[in-house]
Design a protein around this motif. Structure first.
Motif, PDB file in Angstrom:
ATOM      1  N   HIS A 104     -31.701  44.511  50.042  1.00  0.00           N
ATOM      2  CA  HIS A 104     -30.472  44.095  49.378  1.00  0.00           C
ATOM      3  C   HIS A 104     -29.590  45.312  49.125  1.00  0.00           C
ATOM      4  O   HIS A 104     -30.055  46.335  48.599  1.00  0.00           O
ATOM      5  N   ILE A 105     -28.329  45.236  49.518  1.00  0.00           N
ATOM      6  CA  ILE A 105     -27.388  46.343  49.324  1.00  0.00           C
ATOM      7  C   ILE A 105     -26.596  46.160  48.039  1.00  0.00           C
ATOM      8  O   ILE A 105     -26.570  47.043  47.184  1.00  0.00           O
ATOM      9  N   LYS A 106     -25.985  45.005  47.894  1.00  0.00           N
ATOM     10  CA  LYS A 106     -25.151  44.778  46.719  1.00  0.00           C
ATOM     11  C   LYS A 106     -24.841  43.296  46.581  1.00  0.00           C
ATOM     12  O   LYS A 106     -24.821  42.557  47.577  1.00  0.00           O
ATOM     13  N   THR A 107     -24.609  42.873  45.350  1.00  0.00           N
ATOM     14  CA  THR A 107     -24.134  41.528  45.051  1.00  0.00           C
ATOM     15  C   THR A 107     -22.739  41.619  44.455  1.00  0.00           C
ATOM     16  O   THR A 107     -22.536  42.331  43.460  1.00  0.00           O
ATOM     17  N   SER A 145     -16.647  47.925  44.421  1.00  0.00           N
ATOM     18  CA  SER A 145     -16.537  47.701  42.981  1.00  0.00           C
ATOM     19  C   SER A 145     -15.390  46.761  42.636  1.00  0.00           C
ATOM     20  O   SER A 145     -15.383  46.147  41.563  1.00  0.00           O
TER      21      SER A 145
END
Length: 451
Positions: A104-107, A145
């Motif tokens: 998983h990289i990012k949610t 972000s």
């Protein structure tokens, strides 16, 4: 001296001695280099390898996210270089994974305010998402972000995104019936210029051909609209849906048209008042309306729920369900105008049904998104709690290599069941021999060959 002279008088003997023996490997390579033989194109020589790879697909890893709050998986999209797999989720989130390591990289929490329906990469770093909150969002992999910008213009759920690489126009469609173009050349934090390109009722899906020369639009009432010689810089003011209905052309399984139905080009000028004419050519954005006939559904209407295009632009892939929702079909229609040059084409028809197969009809009411493999040899179709790999023939050959015969059934290469709920979407990696699928309970499965 006479012996030498005798040998020089017969140069062909020496040449024949240096040539590879017929039937040998070097002979076969020499024939292919000279453009001779049945398999001249090296890309078409590897059907045995491709058949072996595809038939050995197994679940390689499972990204089980059922305990999270993101809900069902509605769409999967790889970055063009295959380094990132993005997941569009029911509950406002977008997930990013490394497809090689399955990490998983990012949610992107609260990427939207409602369901995320579709993801489209513009290049290796910039991608767009659309949602039931009626907005489109642009994202940059280098800075996740926050959004690059949000785009507002639709009045209802936005269902899919396309991108014209020639003009750098983002193209979106939604349940408000609108197809809108967005000029990404001039986007700012506040958005980018946009305009309504097309409108029709009951719009389900919209796709551009790989060369962006055509736009295809499917509807819940069984119509398939094709805009030929596409020019996205123009806006089309078409008539009401009743006007389109009166001009429809029924496309039969053999590619012929129903007697009395208008042919392509006849009477379609009324539907494109702003389309410009060029001397000696067909008008830009000429509209054709078809009702593709589905085997077993000749007397009933259909809803075209899923629409995909062959990676070489040779065909369109449709998932159709009956109006009573008791049958589902996957059908492949070949473009007659844009078919490979080895095919005979007819100006009187644009599509011809070449392959079909009946589906499991599990999970009624949900749209199941199919996909082509990057080379166009294979179709991956959600099939109940798993996926089914389908080919045009038993050798996983290309569509162009198939002899022109009557409509045939798609060949099942392999079925894999790795989910605990109905599979809703599938996607091939553009760079690796890998396949991903997502289901109603939120699980994402990855598949790779196993020997």
């Amino acid at each position: 001296m006479s012996a030498v002279k005798s040998h020089q008088d017969r140069p062909g003997d020496a040449e024949r001695e240096e040539r590879p023996r017929p039937g040998g490997v070097f002979w076969w390579l020499r024939q292919r280099a000279l453009g001779r033989g049945l398999f001249v194109d090296p890309a078409r020589d590897n059907f045995r390898t491709m058949t072996s790879l595809y038939s050995s697909m197994h679940p390689a890893d499972s990204v089980n996210l059922g305990t999270r709050t993101h809900g069902a998986v509605f769409n999967l999209e790889y970055s063009p270089d295959g380094s990132v797999l993005t997941v569009a989720c029911e509950q406002t989130e977008v997930l990013l994974f490394d497809p090689v390591s399955s990490k998983h990289i990012k949610t992107l929490v609260e990427a939207h305010e409602d369901c995320v329906n579709n993801i489209r990469f513009l290049d290796n770093r910039l991608f767009a998402t659309c949602s039931d909150d009626t907005t489109i969002a642009l994202w940059d992999l280098r800075k996740l972000s926050s959004k690059v910008c949000s785009l507002h213009g639709h009045a209802s759920w936005v269902k899919n995104i396309e991108y014209d690489t020639n003009t750098r126009l983002l193209v979106t469609s939604g349940f408000d019936g609108n197809v809108i173009t967005w000029d990404t050349n001039r986007f700012t934090e506040d958005g980018c210029p946009h305009k309504k390109f097309f409108h029709t009722r009951y719009l389900m899906r919209m796709r551009l051909t790989p060369d962006c020369s055509k736009m295809l639009i499917s509807t819940s009432s069984g119509y398939l609209l094709i805009l030929h010689d596409l020019d996205l810089t123009q806006s089309l003011e078409v008539g009401t849906y009743r006007t389109l209905r009166s001009r429809r052309t029924t496309l039969n399984a053999d590619g012929s048209r129903t007697p009395g139905a208008p042919r392509h080009g006849n009477d379609s000028s009324k539907a494109r008042p702003q389309a410009s004419l060029r001397e000696g050519t067909s008008p830009r954005n000429s509209l054709e309306v078809l009702t593709p006939e589905v085997p077993g559904e000749r007397d009933r209407g259909n809803c075209i729920t899923s629409l995909q295009l062959h990676p070489k632009g040779w065909a369109t892939l449709l998932r159709c369900s009956s109006n009573t929702d008791d049958q589902e079909w996957t059908c492949v229609y070949e473009f007659q105008e844009g078919a490979p040059p080895v095919r005979a084409v007819s100006p009187r028809r644009s599509l011809r049904l070449t392959h079909y197969i009946e589906e499991a009809n599990v999970g009624r009411g949900y749209i199941k998104e199919l996909c082509f493999s990057p080379d166009g040899r294979l179709v991956c179709s959600p099939f109940g709690y798993g996926v089914r790999l389908l080919a045009f023939d038993g050798r996983c050959g290309e569509l162009a290599d198939r002899p022109v015969t009557e409509t045939t059934r798609l060949r099942e290469v392999r079925s894999v069941y790795s989910h605990s709920d109905v599979v809703l979407t599938t996607k091939f990696s553009p760079t690796h021999c890998q396949l991903a699928s997502g289901c109603l309970s939120g699980q994402v499965s990855l598949y790779q060959p196993r020997f």
